[in-house]
Scaffold this active site. Structure first.
Site, PDB file in Angstrom:
ATOM      1  N   GLY A 105       0.814  -1.208   0.000  1.00 26.33           N
ATOM      2  CA  GLY A 105       0.000   0.000   0.000  1.00 26.33           C
ATOM      3  C   GLY A 105       0.846   1.255   0.000  1.00 26.33           C
ATOM      4  O   GLY A 105       1.945   1.261  -0.541  1.00 26.33           O
ATOM      5  N   SER A 106       0.321   2.281   0.662  1.00 19.81           N
ATOM      6  CA  SER A 106       0.992   3.576   0.594  1.00 19.81           C
ATOM      7  C   SER A 106       1.971   3.763   1.764  1.00 19.81           C
ATOM      8  O   SER A 106       1.806   3.138   2.812  1.00 19.81           O
ATOM      9  CB  SER A 106      -0.046   4.684   0.626  1.00 19.81           C
ATOM     10  N   PRO A 107       2.975   4.626   1.598  1.00 25.66           N
ATOM     11  CA  PRO A 107       3.945   4.843   2.672  1.00 25.66           C
ATOM     12  C   PRO A 107       3.314   5.304   3.981  1.00 25.66           C
ATOM     13  O   PRO A 107       3.716   4.853   5.048  1.00 25.66           O
ATOM     14  CB  PRO A 107       4.860   5.925   2.108  1.00 25.66           C
TER      15      PRO A 107
ATOM     16  N   GLY B  85       1.810   2.425   5.580  1.00 25.48           N
ATOM     17  CA  GLY B  85       2.908   1.527   5.913  1.00 25.48           C
ATOM     18  C   GLY B  85       3.557   1.928   7.223  1.00 25.48           C
ATOM     19  O   GLY B  85       3.871   1.082   8.057  1.00 25.48           O
TER      20      GLY B  85
ATOM     21  N   GLU C 202       5.570  -3.199   1.098  1.00 19.85           N
ATOM     22  CA  GLU C 202       5.659  -3.045  -0.351  1.00 19.85           C
ATOM     23  C   GLU C 202       4.930  -1.761  -0.708  1.00 19.85           C
ATOM     24  O   GLU C 202       3.707  -1.721  -0.754  1.00 19.85           O
ATOM     25  CB  GLU C 202       5.016  -4.252  -1.056  1.00 19.85           C
TER      26      GLU C 202
ATOM     27  N   CYS D 133       2.083   0.176  -8.670  1.00 13.96           N
ATOM     28  CA  CYS D 133       3.256   0.681  -7.959  1.00 13.96           C
ATOM     29  C   CYS D 133       4.503   0.625  -8.828  1.00 13.96           C
ATOM     30  O   CYS D 133       5.437   1.382  -8.617  1.00 13.96           O
ATOM     31  CB  CYS D 133       3.472  -0.091  -6.668  1.00 13.96           C
TER      32      CYS D 133
END
Lengths: 655, 487
Positions: free
Chosen positions: A357-359, A362, A379, A417
């Site tokens: 997913g997104s930072p 994360g 990831e 991504c």
């Protein structure tokens, strides 16, 4: 539960606690499965569902990624690809017709199993509410918060606040994890047979439900079946087959050399399962990104909870319904839900969390994991650049442009991504590049791409708005050289090319994750290294060049998850390469053996015998012993011998 | 340079400035060259050879470590690590060629190990020299810029290292920051590319949570209650000596891989206790508090913690050997406790000191249940000649590392990964594993432009489609026919 001011979808409940929200969602689900021709436009528009007739050749998108070498090699490659994926062409062609309107998706009921039924909240939606009722006491809470995710999980500002007391759900969650842990302790999941059975189960699942998968992906993302096959089903199949054939080899302990000093001794490294693992998958490849990590987790012998993304509700529901039928439901569970469910899940103790997913999310996942020292694999994404050097040979230039188009709009319309985010090119090349891009885009997607149906739509209104806002900045809007058409009703954005948008605009500072391609011109292509290094580390760098020195420079002077020369996206297919990010694009890696390793603990085992003792190992210490040990540490066996001889013969005196 | 920081206040501003400097040094590519890496590794060897005496003295002042222990377990281990790294470096840094799948033919692929960037190493006090510099070796070998934060609980070694690293190493890329909680917090606020922490689970959680803010990967080397299972069919003398060497011979039990407790059968326990007593006396004499070969307890905090473990009502009558304390010298003699209840304080936390409880079970297999009911330890040991039991042990016990018929020895073997699992940590190091821990494995795929087939791209004609169909399912004849337009 945290309440976020989420931009709600029209079909969504105005607040997460609306009693009517549940019914609303059930109706939507039903409608989706029926996909009647006279849908309730209001609710369906929001999801971008549009009955389709597919006119474009299905081979278009999936064959596009089979890199081919001339006709003879084409033969080999295609045969092999076909072998790998074991997919008859006729089937692909048949699927190209797409889901028939009015056809009911054959969602079978979950087989009643003690635990299987307790997890799949989805059963309630699917017409057998009695089964799931006992499970989650507050299903409304669980299901109605789907839209919060926009801010809660995908959003930038959200924080994992301590949730409102949802003790019932929390207890259920705890029970699920406890049961899983108990089941893990039975050692059943450690056996090769179990692992292989589950992997076969995954293969059966995708073979027997291919149509349902295509349908779900079409509902969620407007993905063309051919693209769905190439990016999701095919990938899972390849991955499962690979694991199936290798898992036994992977499991075998690896011998390690041990210095002679420790003789007699034997060293080995045992890969053991970590235990109960949690997989968060994302919405852009909802099947692949759920099942591919699952394959790794199963191969390594873990018990698993999968939390599919609620932003791809049809796929989430599909997984929740189908997985218990094909896989050991005591060991593999699907829990559906939005941010509240995520929070609840993160409060449990896991042995590994695998997050795609997104930072920003994360980071939350990792903070939550820190409480239990749970290792995580993140990831994430990033702005993946493509560098286009001048390629004097026109056919090579054309090929590069084709592959760039494939890498930008091919996978889920840029919502990937590893998709290309922006393109770096020398100034003098930009004109011919843009002309060629336009030409090929037209050839690939027709004069009116919105009608082509080969390009996925934007996943939901929120992301649609986000991308539209990127284009709204006046200077950015002025830089559009191709496309820019926006169809709000169908959540469709045309392939759009921008030439030199301002570098401080949002489109160049944030991950685009959509069908916009900014082209940045440089004086010299070598400057691209500096350009890339000024940004956070991306997941992939693509470079089209024949200059070997430049290639070496790119590899050694930039940092990214992977570097691909002269092609796009193919690294995803290559399971001998680790797939994963670095820095802002995440950490940890998977695919092939790396997936297995990600979900394993490498246990060092040393075997010794209870004889042959080196006396100087023990106190009380003396000069002799110290001298002995010094020699031993240098692995100076001859010196040791002399030392001992000297001692025995009384040639040296110690203390 | 590095030691200057000691006198100033080291706050987040200083930390951020330092990280910026290091990042600039890293960005100019200095650390990437093989020469830089080997020169730094050589400097580490030189440093530990030329200042062996001072290091031994520092360790003695911090922990009263005996010279042999200091040499064997810290200096020699470190030198060994350096030498392994120096010898193997060229193999480690060369890209690993991998096969590419036929789907991407024609292509070649490799995995390139690249440095992560600027890394932080926070180390522990029990092996202040080794646990500080062993990770630094990995970080240097992988080509990173490093900041080392040694433990303030071993002040002499900490300041010695700050001085020595300042003198011997390249200070533009390798720094030492001394300090306690405030300095550590200031460091943790910064963005690192990797954090390597050795210590306890409580701080590890803080470290990981701080790392999460910047998505920084972490290696956490923690401890745990490492059990020793003792079977009855063994060479008892050898076994007890090895247990003693692992327990009291390792910094008087203050080591993360030291045996924490023993499990044996009811019948065998008295024999084992007798053997331990005999060997202990041989090793440390009649009055172990006077022995030069036993380290002291690091400070009064830990001394009191250990005292409390012994004062617990549930165990105070279980002491069968030792139990003597000397608060002024911070020494506790090797202490054996027999049949301690499992709910006692001593059995619920990591002991990290010279106390060794012995649990008894009816059948040895029950020990697996005991071990598995607790958090996963960093190491687990078994002494047995029973092959089946060995296998069961290896299969059923989850721990960072296992050793059969010895203790703590796996630490010295650089071909084995050293690291914990679950509560005992995340990630592994030593040898190549250290290098990997500080590297990013970058996938690099090379493709060429030659021979791109037009069938790959739209628009599709019926000929193309026929060809594709034949290619996929028609066999050789079908392809030939399709090529000639006969079908």
């Amino acid at each position: 539960m945290a309440l976020y001011t989420a931009p709600l979808l029209p079909s969504g409940p105005p607040s997460s606690c609306f009693p009517s929200a549940l019914t609303n969602r059930v109706i939507i689900a039903k409608e989706k499965t029926k996909q009647a021709q006279h849908e309730d436009k209001r609710s369906l528009d929001a999801r971008g569902i549009h009955p389709t007739t597919h006119r474009v050749n299905p081979l278009l998108s999936w064959v596009q990624y089979v890199p081919i070498l001339g006709p003879p090699a084409t033969l080999t490659t295609l045969t092999i690809l076909l072998y790998l994926t074991q997919q008859p062409l006729s089937r692909i062609l048949a699927q190209a017709k797409g889901p028939h309107p009015g056809e009911r998706v054959p969602f079978a009921q979950a087989t009643p199993s003690r635990l299987g039924e307790s997890t799949t909240v989805a059963t309630a939606k699917n017409g057998n509410p009695s089964k799931s009722k006992r499970v989650l006491e507050q299903p409304t809470e669980l299901k109605t918060n789907t839209h919060e995710i926009e801010n809660g999980l995908a959003g930038k500002k959200g924080n994992l606040c301590p949730s409102r007391a949802l003790t019932g759900v929390q207890e259920e969650m705890e029970e699920i994890v406890r049961d899983l842990r108990e089941y893990f302790k039975t050692e059943k999941t450690k056996s090769v047979t179990w692992r292989k059975n589950q992997l076969t189960g995954i293969l059966d699942l995708i073979h027997e439900n291919e149509d349902a998968i295509f349908k779900a992906l079409h509902l969620d993302l407007g993905k063309h079946p051919a693209e769905a096959y190439r990016d999701e089903v095919g990938g899972v199949e390849k991955s499962a087959n690979k694991s199936l054939s290798c898992v036994q080899k992977w499991m075998a302990p690896k011998k390690s050399d041990i210095p002679l000093l420790f003789f007699p001794a034997k060293g080995e490294v045992f890969s053991e399962p970590l235990g109960v693992v949690l997989i968060f998958s994302s919405w852009n490849f909802p099947i692949m990104l759920s099942l591919d990590p699952l394959i790794g987790a199963i191969s390594a012998g873990n018990v698993v909870v999968i939390k599919p993304s609620e932003q791809a509700p049809a796929c989430s529901e599909f997984l929740a319904n189908t997985i218990p039928q094909y896989l050991d439901s005591n060991a593999i569970k699907v829990i559906e839900g939005g941010s509240t469910v995520c929070e609840q899940l993160l409060q449990q103790k896991w042995d590994k969390i695998f997050f795609t997913g997104s930072p920003s999310v994360g980071s939350m996942v990792m903070s939550a994991a820190a409480k239990n020292l749970t290792p995580v694999t993140l990831e994430l994404g990033g702005k993946c650049p493509a560098i286009l050097d001048s390629l004097p040979n026109p056919s090579e230039f054309k090929l590069a442009v084709k592959r760039i188009i494939g890498g930008k709009w091919g996978p889920c319309s840029g919502q990937a991504c590893i998709g290309i985010d922006y393109l770096l090119v020398e100034e003098n090349l930009s004109y011919s590049l843009i002309e060629l891009l336009k030409k090929i885009i037209r050839r690939f997607y027709g004069e009116n791409p919105a009608e082509s149906k080969v390009i996925s739509r934007i996943v939901n209104k929120h992301h649609f708005e986000r991308i539209r806002n990127l284009l709204k900045e006046p200077l950015v809007a002025a830089s559009i050289v191709h496309g820019g058409l926006i169809d709000e009703e169908n959540l469709f954005i045309e392939p759009t090319i921008l030439l030199d948008p301002p570098l401080d605009s949002q489109i160049m500072t944030e991950e685009i994750f959509g069908p916009l391609l900014p082209i940045i011109t440089l004086n010299k292509i070598q400057e691209s290294i500096e350009f890339i290094n000024a940004k956070p580390k991306p997941l992939a760098i693509y470079a089209f060049t024949k200059d070997e020195t430049f290639k070496r420079k790119i590899v050694s002077e930039t940092s990214s998850g992977s570097v691909i020369f002269n092609d796009t996206l193919v690294q995803f297919l290559c399971d001998t390469l680790p797939f994963g990010g670095v820095g802002q694009s995440g950490f940890g890696r998977y695919h092939g053996k790396y997936s297995f390793d990600t979900f394993s603990h490498e246990k060092a085992v040393m075997h010794r015998k209870l004889f042959l003792e080196i006396e100087p190992r023990y106190p009380p210490w003396s000069r002799f012993k110290l001298e002995f040990l010094k020699l031993a540490y240098r692995l100076n066996y001859f010196g040791l011998l002399l030392h001992m001889l000297a001692f025995k013969l009384g040639l040296k005196k110690y203390n | 340079m590095a030691s200057n920081t000691k006198n100033k206040v080291f706050g987040s501003e200083e930390a951020s400035a330092m990280v910026e400097e290091l990042r600039a040094a890293f960005d100019c590519g200095k650390t990437r060259g093989c020469e830089w890496r080997s020169s730094q590794l050589k400097a580490l060897i030189k440093l530990s050879e030329e200042h062996e005496k001072e290091i031994v003295q520092a360790l003695h002042s911090d922990l009263s470590k005996s010279e042999t222990e200091a040499f064997v377990q810290e200096i020699a281990m470190l030198k060994n690590s350096c030498k392994v790294a120096l010898k193997e470096l060229k193999y480690w840094i060369s890209p690993e060629k991998v096969k590419t799948s036929l789907a991407a033919f024609p292509s070649s692929a490799e995995i390139v190990s690249e440095p992560l960037g600027v890394v932080l190493v926070i180390s522990a006090w029990n092996y202040p020299f080794l646990l500080s510099l062993d990770p630094v070796i990995g970080a240097i070998a992988a080509g990173n810029a490093v900041v080392l934060k040694p433990s303030e609980i071993a002040p002499a070694t900490s300041s010695l290292m700050a001085k020595l690293l300042g003198d011997y190493m390249d200070n533009s890329c390798i720094r030492v920051v001394e300090g306690a909680v405030d300095e550590t917090s200031a460091l943790l606020e910064q963005k690192w590319d990797k954090i390597f922490y050795t210590g306890n689970g409580r701080v590890a959680r803080v470290v990981m949570a701080a790392a999460a803010k910047h998505l920084t990967p972490v290696v956490l080397e923690l401890g745990g209650k490492s059990p020793v299972v003792v079977d009855s069919n063994i060479n008892l003398k050898v076994a007890t000596r090895r247990i003693i060497a692992g327990k009291w011979g390792c910094n008087n039990g203050q080591a993360c891989i030291s045996p924490d407790y023993i499990i044996t059968t009811k019948e065998y326990a008295p024999k084992l206790v007798d053997a331990l007593k005999t060997e202990l006396e041989k090793f440390y004499g009649k009055n172990p508090l006077e022995s030069e070969d036993l380290s002291r307890i690091v400070n009064s905090n830990h001394f009191n913690r250990l005292k409390k473990l012994l004062d617990d009502d549930k165990v105070s009558d279980k002491i069968v050997h030792g139990g003597e304390k000397d608060e002024s010298k911070l020494k506790i003699s090797p202490t054996l406790l027999l049949d301690v209840p499992r709910d006692s304080l001593i059995m619920s936390e990591e002991i990290f000191g010279p106390l060794l409880p012995i649990l008894t079970v009816d059948k040895l297999e029950e020990s697996f249940v005991v071990i598995n009911s607790g958090p996963k330890p960093l190491a687990a040991y078994i002494f047995t000649n029973n092959k089946k039991l060995k296998e069961l042990f290896v299969r059923n016990i989850s721990a960072g590392g296992l050793v059969v018929n010895d203790t703590t020895l796996h630490l010295a073997v650089h071909t084995l990964p050293f690291g914990g699992v679950g509560e005992s940590g995340v990630g592994a190091y030593h040898g190549k594993f250290s290098f990997d821990a500080f590297s990013h494995k970058k996938a690099v795929l090379y493709r060429s432009f030659i021979g791109d087939a037009s069938v790959r791209y739209p628009p599709y004609t019926s000929t193309k489609q026929r060809l594709l169909k034949a290619l996929i399912g028609g066999g050789i004849l079908g392809i030939i026919r399709a090529l000639f337009g006969l079908s």
